[in-house]
Design a protein around this motif. Structure first.
Motif: not given
Length: 235
Positions: A139-155
């Motif tokens: 979708x050509x959407x630009x963020x400065x970074x991506x943080x996924x809940x995957x990093x916390x092993x939770x939601x």
């Protein structure tokens, strides 16, 4: 006080999951000669979203990333719709990947562009990293970074997800503004010490369905679009 950075939810807030999933379900079903209301199916699939994540968040099952949860929910739904024998493994993989390709709301790209002029703007989503990269790039959407809940092993709305984002950004929670269209997400962020902004998406759950409303959730800001949010934050 202005925030030091923005955390932005993706499903429903930045992209239109209902339209995207409904359309792809309808198309794949048609290929198989199956008459299926893609909108109804998409809504039923999404209804399993929070309960499936709660199983992980509350320790009732081991960590599993969102594609796995979507696949498990899909298999149960197909059984419930009496369609288990009409969709093979390849079809099911394509259906799960439907969540990787969802249209952005019309105001998303411009709003993000304006917000990023003044603030670090970071995607914070329950989606996995692969899903988020595929989705935002398409979708050509630009963020400065991506943080996924995957990093916390939770939601979300587990406080550990918001605090993980704060730690990665080297900022105290109170200097972060969580932007979402879901009361449960904003309630979780507020309980974790973040500031919150509600962006209303009346069509998030499809036509004739009640989306979350800002009046139902205490927030620091309430806006009708990303562009309105940008204006409220001086962008």
């Amino acid at each position: 006080m202005k925030p030091a950075a923005l955390l932005v939810d993706i499903f429903g807030t930045t992209v239109d999951w209902w339209t995207g999933v409904a359309g792809q379900v309808t198309a794949i079903a048609a290929e198989r000669g199956v008459q299926l209301d893609g909108g109804e199916f998409a809504g039923a699939w999404r209804e399993r979203y929070l309960p499936s994540m709660a199983e992980v968040r509350e320790g009732r099952r081991p960590w599993a990333y969102l594609d796995t949860l979507h696949r498990e929910s899909l298999d149960k739904l197909l059984d419930g719709f009496g369609l288990a024998d009409r969709f093979d493994e390849a079809d099911r993989q394509r259906l799960v990947r439907a969540w990787h390709r969802l249209p952005a709301w019309p105001d998303a790209a411009e709003g993000l562009r304006r917000l990023r002029v003044r603030y670090p703007v970071v995607a914070l989503s329950n989606g996995g990293f692969a899903l988020l990269i595929n989705l935002l790039k398409a979708e050509d959407l630009h963020f400065d970074a991506i943080i996924s809940a995957e990093l916390a092993h939770s939601y979300k709305p587990d406080a550990r997800v918001y605090h993980r984002a704060a730690g990665l950004l080297d900022l105290p929670p109170e200097q972060l503004l969580m932007v979402a269209c879901h009361g449960w997400d904003l309630d979780g962020a507020r309980a974790a010490g973040l500031r919150t902004a509600f962006v209303e998406r009346p069509a998030e759950k499809g036509p004739d369905q009640d989306a979350d409303r800002p009046a139902d959730t205490p927030t620091d800001l309430a806006c009708a679009s990303f562009t309105e949010l940008a204006g409220a934050l001086g962008c």
